[in-house]
Write a protein that holds these residues in place. Structure first.
Motif, PDB file in Angstrom:
ATOM      1  N   LEU A 732       0.821  -1.203   0.000  1.00 58.78           N
ATOM      2  CA  LEU A 732       0.000   0.000   0.000  1.00 58.78           C
ATOM      3  C   LEU A 732       0.855   1.252   0.000  1.00 58.78           C
ATOM      4  CD1 LEU A 732      -2.740   1.405   0.132  1.00 58.78           C
ATOM      5  CD2 LEU A 732      -2.728   1.061   2.613  1.00 58.78           C
ATOM      6  N   ALA A 733       1.964   1.231   0.735  1.00 55.11           N
ATOM      7  CA  ALA A 733       2.843   2.397   0.762  1.00 55.11           C
ATOM      8  C   ALA A 733       3.441   2.651  -0.616  1.00 55.11           C
ATOM      9  CB  ALA A 733       3.938   2.198   1.797  1.00 55.11           C
ATOM     10  N   GLY A 734       3.802   1.578  -1.325  1.00 56.48           N
ATOM     11  CA  GLY A 734       4.332   1.752  -2.672  1.00 56.48           C
ATOM     12  C   GLY A 734       3.315   2.376  -3.607  1.00 56.48           C
ATOM     13  N   LEU A 735       2.032   1.939  -3.528  1.00 52.37           N
ATOM     14  CA  LEU A 735       0.994   2.532  -4.350  1.00 52.37           C
ATOM     15  C   LEU A 735       0.740   3.986  -3.977  1.00 52.37           C
ATOM     16  CD1 LEU A 735      -1.545  -0.456  -4.445  1.00 52.37           C
ATOM     17  CD2 LEU A 735      -0.072   0.337  -6.319  1.00 52.37           C
ATOM     18  N   ALA A 736       0.835   4.311  -2.652  1.00 57.59           N
ATOM     19  CA  ALA A 736       0.640   5.686  -2.222  1.00 57.59           C
ATOM     20  C   ALA A 736       1.737   6.591  -2.769  1.00 57.59           C
ATOM     21  CB  ALA A 736       0.588   5.752  -0.699  1.00 57.59           C
ATOM     22  N   GLU A 737       2.981   6.100  -2.805  1.00 62.12           N
ATOM     23  CA  GLU A 737       4.063   6.912  -3.364  1.00 62.12           C
ATOM     24  C   GLU A 737       3.882   7.105  -4.868  1.00 62.12           C
ATOM     25  OE1 GLU A 737       7.982   5.860  -2.431  1.00 62.12           O
ATOM     26  OE2 GLU A 737       7.801   6.423  -0.323  1.00 62.12           O
ATOM     27  N   VAL A 738       3.409   6.097  -5.543  1.00 65.02           N
ATOM     28  CA  VAL A 738       3.135   6.254  -6.975  1.00 65.02           C
ATOM     29  C   VAL A 738       2.066   7.316  -7.198  1.00 65.02           C
ATOM     30  CG1 VAL A 738       2.208   5.085  -9.024  1.00 65.02           C
ATOM     31  CG2 VAL A 738       3.867   3.925  -7.568  1.00 65.02           C
ATOM     32  N   ALA A 739       0.995   7.276  -6.356  1.00 65.57           N
ATOM     33  CA  ALA A 739      -0.077   8.248  -6.509  1.00 65.57           C
ATOM     34  C   ALA A 739       0.381   9.659  -6.177  1.00 65.57           C
ATOM     35  CB  ALA A 739      -1.256   7.861  -5.612  1.00 65.57           C
ATOM     36  N   ALA A 740       1.362   9.787  -5.290  1.00 67.97           N
ATOM     37  CA  ALA A 740       1.786  11.111  -4.856  1.00 67.97           C
ATOM     38  C   ALA A 740       2.868  11.707  -5.751  1.00 67.97           C
ATOM     39  CB  ALA A 740       2.274  11.041  -3.411  1.00 67.97           C
ATOM     40  N   TYR A 741       3.762  10.883  -6.259  1.00 68.86           N
ATOM     41  CA  TYR A 741       4.950  11.436  -6.917  1.00 68.86           C
ATOM     42  C   TYR A 741       5.101  11.019  -8.376  1.00 68.86           C
ATOM     43  CZ  TYR A 741       6.010  12.008  -1.976  1.00 68.86           C
ATOM     44  OH  TYR A 741       5.940  12.327  -0.652  1.00 68.86           O
ATOM     45  N   ALA A 742       4.503   9.927  -8.801  1.00 72.76           N
ATOM     46  CA  ALA A 742       4.717   9.460 -10.170  1.00 72.76           C
ATOM     47  C   ALA A 742       3.937  10.320 -11.156  1.00 72.76           C
ATOM     48  CB  ALA A 742       4.295   7.988 -10.307  1.00 72.76           C
ATOM     49  N   PRO A 743       4.468  10.572 -12.347  1.00 72.76           N
ATOM     50  CA  PRO A 743       3.735  11.374 -13.339  1.00 72.76           C
ATOM     51  C   PRO A 743       2.493  10.672 -13.853  1.00 72.76           C
ATOM     52  CG  PRO A 743       5.746  10.476 -14.294  1.00 72.76           C
ATOM     53  CD  PRO A 743       5.816  10.168 -12.827  1.00 72.76           C
ATOM     54  N   LEU A 744       2.509   9.331 -13.864  1.00 74.21           N
ATOM     55  CA  LEU A 744       1.346   8.586 -14.303  1.00 74.21           C
ATOM     56  C   LEU A 744       0.560   8.117 -13.080  1.00 74.21           C
ATOM     57  CD1 LEU A 744       2.856   6.423 -17.215  1.00 74.21           C
ATOM     58  CD2 LEU A 744       1.541   8.548 -17.375  1.00 74.21           C
ATOM     59  N   ALA A 745      -0.741   8.440 -13.086  1.00 70.12           N
ATOM     60  CA  ALA A 745      -1.576   8.060 -11.940  1.00 70.12           C
ATOM     61  C   ALA A 745      -1.845   6.576 -11.943  1.00 70.12           C
ATOM     62  CB  ALA A 745      -2.898   8.828 -11.988  1.00 70.12           C
ATOM     63  N   PRO A 746      -2.096   5.973 -10.778  1.00 75.69           N
ATOM     64  CA  PRO A 746      -2.465   4.563 -10.739  1.00 75.69           C
ATOM     65  C   PRO A 746      -3.772   4.337 -11.486  1.00 75.69           C
ATOM     66  CG  PRO A 746      -1.861   5.361  -8.562  1.00 75.69           C
ATOM     67  CD  PRO A 746      -1.972   6.558  -9.440  1.00 75.69           C
ATOM     68  N   ASP A 747      -3.911   3.169 -12.040  1.00 73.18           N
ATOM     69  CA  ASP A 747      -5.159   2.868 -12.724  1.00 73.18           C
ATOM     70  C   ASP A 747      -6.196   2.365 -11.714  1.00 73.18           C
ATOM     71  OD1 ASP A 747      -4.336   0.315 -12.092  1.00 73.18           O
ATOM     72  OD2 ASP A 747      -3.664  -0.172 -14.126  1.00 73.18           O
ATOM     73  N   ALA A 748      -7.371   2.029 -12.234  1.00 79.06           N
ATOM     74  CA  ALA A 748      -8.469   1.612 -11.349  1.00 79.06           C
ATOM     75  C   ALA A 748      -8.154   0.315 -10.623  1.00 79.06           C
ATOM     76  CB  ALA A 748      -9.760   1.467 -12.165  1.00 79.06           C
ATOM     77  N   ASP A 749      -7.475  -0.624 -11.296  1.00 77.98           N
ATOM     78  CA  ASP A 749      -7.132  -1.886 -10.637  1.00 77.98           C
ATOM     79  C   ASP A 749      -6.167  -1.661  -9.489  1.00 77.98           C
ATOM     80  OD1 ASP A 749      -8.755  -3.195 -12.403  1.00 77.98           O
ATOM     81  OD2 ASP A 749      -7.118  -3.698 -13.808  1.00 77.98           O
ATOM     82  N   GLN A 750      -5.190  -0.756  -9.689  1.00 82.43           N
ATOM     83  CA  GLN A 750      -4.247  -0.462  -8.608  1.00 82.43           C
ATOM     84  C   GLN A 750      -4.958   0.223  -7.431  1.00 82.43           C
ATOM     85  OE1 GLN A 750      -1.356   1.760 -10.984  1.00 82.43           O
ATOM     86  NE2 GLN A 750       0.124   0.060 -10.796  1.00 82.43           N
ATOM     87  N   ALA A 751      -5.904   1.106  -7.727  1.00 82.57           N
ATOM     88  CA  ALA A 751      -6.662   1.754  -6.656  1.00 82.57           C
ATOM     89  C   ALA A 751      -7.483   0.729  -5.870  1.00 82.57           C
ATOM     90  CB  ALA A 751      -7.572   2.837  -7.231  1.00 82.57           C
ATOM     91  N   GLU A 752      -8.078  -0.227  -6.582  1.00 85.23           N
ATOM     92  CA  GLU A 752      -8.838  -1.265  -5.895  1.00 85.23           C
ATOM     93  C   GLU A 752      -7.928  -2.145  -5.052  1.00 85.23           C
ATOM     94  OE1 GLU A 752     -12.191  -3.060  -4.603  1.00 85.23           O
ATOM     95  OE2 GLU A 752     -12.010  -1.275  -5.888  1.00 85.23           O
TER      96      GLU A 752
END
Length: 788
Positions: A732-752
């Motif tokens: 979850l922390a890895g997905l949160a860092e992607v959502a906060a700092y990565a230029p590409l937003a997580p997709d719907a599957d990653q959010a789920e």
């Protein structure tokens, strides 16, 4: 002519920085424009407080409390509304609360007590000058609640009691109106009127009453309506984490939630309609807080009634005590009832409370069903110096004076506890039991009710001769026959000596029984000795017994039904309780003032003669100094079973605090579920992923206001979760860092997937966190960082 066309140019927009788009900040105070609309909320808040005041309809008559409710809720609500409108017009975002509280305070100090004085005079409560408004207000604040709980309901609408009720309603209405306009939580608005509704129901002893249920149902309907209006007029969403843009139409929320409000209202009215028909509810006696409060013990310097009766019978010249106009001259008047015996003297344990507009209805034990007849009489006092007022039978209503009343005995006393004035005149309506049915008494059984045990108690060491006398005298086929036989034995146990000194001690009674028939000793006793011997031996035989001091109707004087009662008309007699019948007098056990037998027994006539003593006193059995007995008390001398008013108030306060905390937990739990649903349903995968991370931090009790990265927080928070929680929180922390700092937003599957990890973390945290800690986290308000 050239036509001029309009070319739309694309509007340049600033690039959106990477990261989640924070929701709109929520302000805690509505703007002045919104406040203009929220001023209308003072109407439902005033209605709520007025309905809470009407719950006092049991403590007061409805016609007495309704005007006070309207005044005490409309005036402060109007003042708050005017203050809010004035400050909004002046474009002041703050400060209306100060003006509202100042205006409410000034009018409370002047308008409320003055209006209560006028209302009390109009409703026949008491008549005071308006200039005494400060004194009335001071008494209401310091002693009003105690006076209300020590008065039988419905209370007379005195200025002090009305001001007491009005003060509670006044400040509850002011508080609710201010909180409603400010946009505070609905719980803060509804809590004061809800508390008043509970206190009013308790003070009215109306729990379970059908009218009380209807009042509570109406209160709930108005409360639901207020919540709907509150949500519709808010400038921002009520929930702190709702992200979707709010509709521009202020009534959209009310329209969307109308089915919910309609359902709650329908269920409430249905419950109120069915509740009065529940099994056992109409027969259940409502709880009354007056039973937990004993009046302050008041001791009055008044001669023991038995001693006074003996002294009156010794007078050579009768003293006029009072005049009587009665509809039934064959009934005795009761003056005092004595039911506590300590081996030396008799006293009363009855509690006399200030009577309201109507006298209280006694419990069935003290007023069993059976044939009765009504007696109306008017008494005008002359030389009867006493706080107790004579009346025939159980008093049902009194006019002409204010009184205290003993609900168990049905007897009355002066309202202020002072000796009645010689010119006092009052009219009473009473009911007298009809014992003309001989078979009803013959079939009466000995009572086994535990509530009557105090009337069977005797000192620990009763002389053997009294015990033997009770065993040989109280004989018969039925309990009533046994008491009749005891009355005959007592009347013939010793001679009647009206001039003998008063005395009811066990030693005196033992001497009278032992030597009463010894002609050489010339032992005799006064009326109190006969009555005491009967009551003591009846208790020794297991029967509830007590003594009554009263008067015969006297001699007729003037018009028909008018009688003059003198000191020679005083009488003393015992009474015995039988199951289903009540207290039955045994007049024949005690000779009257002329040395003959008492009045006719309820069932049969007794012998016309009684042994008399040639010598009125005996050195062996009588004291040279007459015993004067204890001072008379209007209240219970040993109220150990009663709780002080301070403890009652403390208990109510604790109960209210617990109820408030429980309500806060429920509200917090509901808000949390709404927040979870809103965050999980966010259409933006980036923000939905970050919401999952914030929910995990909330479950772990970690403050999100930090510059630490999610992976660093995961290393610190994963230890308490153990091996099962290390992988979910790391993912979850890895997905949160992607959502906060990565230029590409997580997709719907990653959010789920992020929310699945959050659910696992929440379950693991719940297992390892104590309930107390979880409750504290639930009550903790969202931080500013979590409300971005």
């Amino acid at each position: 002519m050239t036509s001029r066309s309009t070319i739309s140019r694309p509007t340049a927009s600033r690039p959106t920085p990477p990261g989640p788009t924070p929701p709109r900040p929520i302000t805690s105070r509505p703007t002045s424009q919104r406040r203009n609309l929220r001023i209308l909320l003072v109407v439902p808040t005033a209605l709520l407080c007025a309905i809470a005041g009407i719950s006092l309809r049991g403590a007061f008559d409805v016609g007495d409390i309704v005007p006070e409710c309207l005044l005490a809720t409309a005036v402060p609500s109007g003042i708050v509304a005017l203050a809010a409108a004035a400050t909004a017009t002046a474009r002041r975002a703050r400060g209306f609360e100060l003006f509202a509280l100042g205006g409410a305070l000034l009018t409370w100090l002047t308008v409320l007590p003055a209006a209560s004085i006028g209302l009390a005079g109009w409703r026949g409560g008491d008549h005071q000058s308006v200039t005494n408004f400060l004194s009335v207000l001071r008494t209401a604040v310091t002693d009003g609640a105690r006076q209300l709980l020590l008065t039988t309901s419905p209370a007379r609408p005195t200025a002090v009691l009305l001001t007491t009720a009005g003060t509670c309603l006044w400040w509850a209405a002011a508080w609710a109106a201010i909180c409603a306009i400010r946009g505070a939580s609905p719980l803060a608005v509804l809590l004061p009127p809800t508390i008043l509704l509970g206190l009013g129901t308790a003070a009215s002893a109306g729990a379970g009453d059908p009218k009380t249920i209807l009042t509570a149902a109406l209160f709930l309907v108005i409360a639901v309506l207020f919540v709907g209006l509150d949500q519709a007029t808010r400038g921002n969403p009520a929930d702190a984490v709702v992200i979707r843009n709010r509709s521009a139409r202020p009534w959209a929320a009310a329209i969307r939630t109308a089915p919910f409000f309609a359902t709650v209202t329908a269920l409430t009215l249905l419950t109120a309609s069915l509740a009065p028909h529940l099994p056992g509810l109409p027969q259940r006696r409502p709880w009354d807080p007056r039973t937990l409060i004993a009046p302050a013990q008041q001791v009055y310097d008044e001669t023991d009634p038995l001693t006074q009766a003996v002294a009156w019978l010794k007078e050579s010249t009768p003293s006029p005590l009072f005049t009587l106009t009665t509809s039934d001259a064959n009934q005795r008047l009761r003056w005092q009832v004595l039911d506590t015996y300590d081996g030396r003297h008799w006293s009363t344990s009855a509690e006399y409370r200030v009577a309201g507009k109507t006298l209280p209805t006694p419990a069935a034990l003290w007023d069993p069903a059976g044939p009765t007849h009504s007696v109306t009489e008017t008494v005008r006092l002359q030389d009867l110096s006493s706080v107790f007022l004579p009346a025939t039978g159980r008093v049902r209503s009194v006019s002409g004076t204010d009184v205290r009343v003993s609900s168990d005995l049905g007897m009355i006393a002066t309202s202020d506890g002072h000796v009645a004035s010689p010119s006092l005149s009052y009219k009473v309506d009473t009911t007298v039991p009809d014992f003309s049915n001989a078979s009803r008494l013959s079939n009466a059984q000995q009572s086994t009710d535990t509530a009557l045990q105090p009337f069977e108690q005797l000192p620990p060491q009763v002389p053997d001769d009294l015990t033997a006398f009770a065993g040989t005298a109280a004989v018969g086929n039925t309990p009533f026959d046994q008491m009749n036989a005891l009355a005959t034995a007592v009347r013939g146990a010793f001679g009647y000596a009206p001039d003998s000194a008063a005395g009811q001690s066990l030693g005196r009674l033992s001497a009278l029984v032992s030597y009463g028939k010894d002609q050489s000793r010339h032992v005799g006793g006064s009326a109190d000795a006969f009555a005491s011997l009967f009551a003591v031996t009846a208790r020794q035989a297991g029967f509830p017994a007590r003594l009554v001091v009263g008067f015969a109707p006297g001699t007729q004087s003037g018009a028909a039904g008018a009688y003059s009662v003198t000191s020679q008309d005083v009488r003393v007699w015992p009474e015995v309780y039988f199951a289903g019948v009540g207290w039955v007098p045994f007049y024949d056990a005690v000779p009257d003032g002329k040395g003959t037998t008492g009045d006719v027994n309820p069932v049969q006539e007794q012998a016309s003669t009684v042994p008399t003593s040639e010598t009125p006193t005996s050195q062996a059995s009588q004291s040279a100094v007459p015993y004067t007995g204890p001072s008379v008390r209007l209240n219970n001398p040993s109220p150990q079973h009663k709780a002080p008013l301070v403890l009652l108030i403390a208990g109510v306060a604790v109960a209210l605090i617990i109820a408030a905390v429980c309500a806060l937990l429920v509200v917090a739990l509901v808000s949390r579920r709404r927040r979870l649903a809103t965050r999980r349903g966010d259409p933006d995968p980036r923000r939905r992923t970050q919401w999952a991370w914030l929910e995990s931090l909330d479950a772990l009790g970690i403050d999100g206001r930090t510059t630490t990265t999610p992976l660093e927080l995961a290393l610190r928070a994963g230890a308490p979760l153990g091996a099962d929680g290390a992988e979910p929180i790391k993912q979850l922390a890895g997905l949160a860092e992607v959502a906060a700092y990565a230029p590409l937003a997580p997709d719907a599957d990653q959010a789920e997937q992020a929310w699945k990890c959050a659910d696992q973390i929440r379950v693991l945290s719940r297992r390892q966190t104590p309930r107390r800690v979880r409750a504290m986290r639930l009550l903790r308000p969202p931080s500013k960082a979590r409300r971005h």
